[in-house]
Design an enzyme around this catalytic site. Sequence first.
Site, mmCIF file in Angstrom:
data_model
loop_
_atom_site.group_PDB
_atom_site.id
_atom_site.type_symbol
_atom_site.label_atom_id
_atom_site.label_comp_id
_atom_site.label_asym_id
_atom_site.label_seq_id
_atom_site.Cartn_x
_atom_site.Cartn_y
_atom_site.Cartn_z
ATOM 1 C CG ASP A 1 31.677 47.464 40.742
ATOM 2 O OD1 ASP A 1 30.318 47.107 40.732
ATOM 3 O OD2 ASP A 1 32.241 47.026 41.669
ATOM 4 C CB ILE A 2 31.872 45.429 35.419
ATOM 5 C CG1 ILE A 2 31.942 46.468 34.571
ATOM 6 C CG2 ILE A 2 31.142 44.028 34.682
ATOM 7 C CD1 ILE A 2 33.258 46.397 33.492
ATOM 8 C CD GLU B 1 36.124 45.344 39.391
ATOM 9 O OE1 GLU B 1 35.729 44.440 40.193
ATOM 10 O OE2 GLU B 1 37.551 45.542 39.049
ATOM 11 C CG ASN C 1 39.303 39.727 34.152
ATOM 12 O OD1 ASN C 1 39.142 40.063 33.128
ATOM 13 N ND2 ASN C 1 39.250 40.412 35.345
ATOM 14 C CG ASP D 1 42.515 44.524 29.477
ATOM 15 O OD1 ASP D 1 42.001 44.828 30.786
ATOM 16 O OD2 ASP D 1 43.580 44.419 29.384
#
Length: 295
Positions: free
Chosen positions: A173-174, A216, A181, A190
């Site tokens: 995942d990020i 994510e 965000n 996004d």
Amino acid sequence: MAESGADTWVGQMPVVVTGGHLEACLVHIYPSGPDMGRRHPLRPGRTTIGRGETAGVRVQDNSVSRTHAIVESNTEGCYVIDQKSLNGTHVNDRPVNGAHQLVDGDYVRIGNAIFRYLEGGNIEAEYHEELHRLAIVDGLTQLHNRRYLLDFLDRELARARRHERPLSVLMFDIDKFKSINDTHGHLCGDAVLRDLSNCLRPTIRREDLLARYGGEEFCVVLVETDHTQAVGAGERIRRAVEGTIFEFEGERFPVTVSVGAATVGTKHESPDDLLQAADARLYEAKRTGRNKVVG
């Protein structure tokens, strides 16, 4: 037989019949929710897309302006025109300037919402094909979704055990995605998810599967791959993301991922066991510094 201009129904979706043929339409494909899969017919004349109550295609999302865009439908085709919206109108991720003619299959992004444009004489078959695609593909990233992933992994796990062949899974995942965000907004988040997906597609073999697991978090199923090879594949993914410059509205920023790797073994009796093992190693990578692979 339905009269001209009447609505008929397929499941819960209206099908508009006009003059003996089906009209072009926009199909809502993102975000998920009660509107996903809804078809919006584009009748001759102008159709307004926006957050306002009088919009022909209403999108109740704060990223969408009250009158965001207009679709002009005439004998020459359908044209989308941005109405000086705050977050812009995009077709296939390119900003719309002036009147942009839509082509069958185009992706139209209105703020945070994404629609698929369908037209042609066999639009009914295309629409049902699109609904099937929505069931297995993530609308934002165009990667396969969790549902498809679980089916694919179940089949490959059975095959690996039957032929005594290796099978591995990567979960990644990020890093600090929430801060992206919070700092740049959800539209930027996004965009990062889309760009990361595009960045990684070329790194995945045809026989393997890259899927969006949720939020994510992503997953790769590596067929005929032992644990050492899986860790190497995870490192290639990590380097590919780290080496990509992500950009949104003219601002550039780095993105990294943490990766966990797991391989079929005696303790992994089901797809869930394998995914949980990879997920535990992913969180170990995040706990011990991020931007790394743990196998």
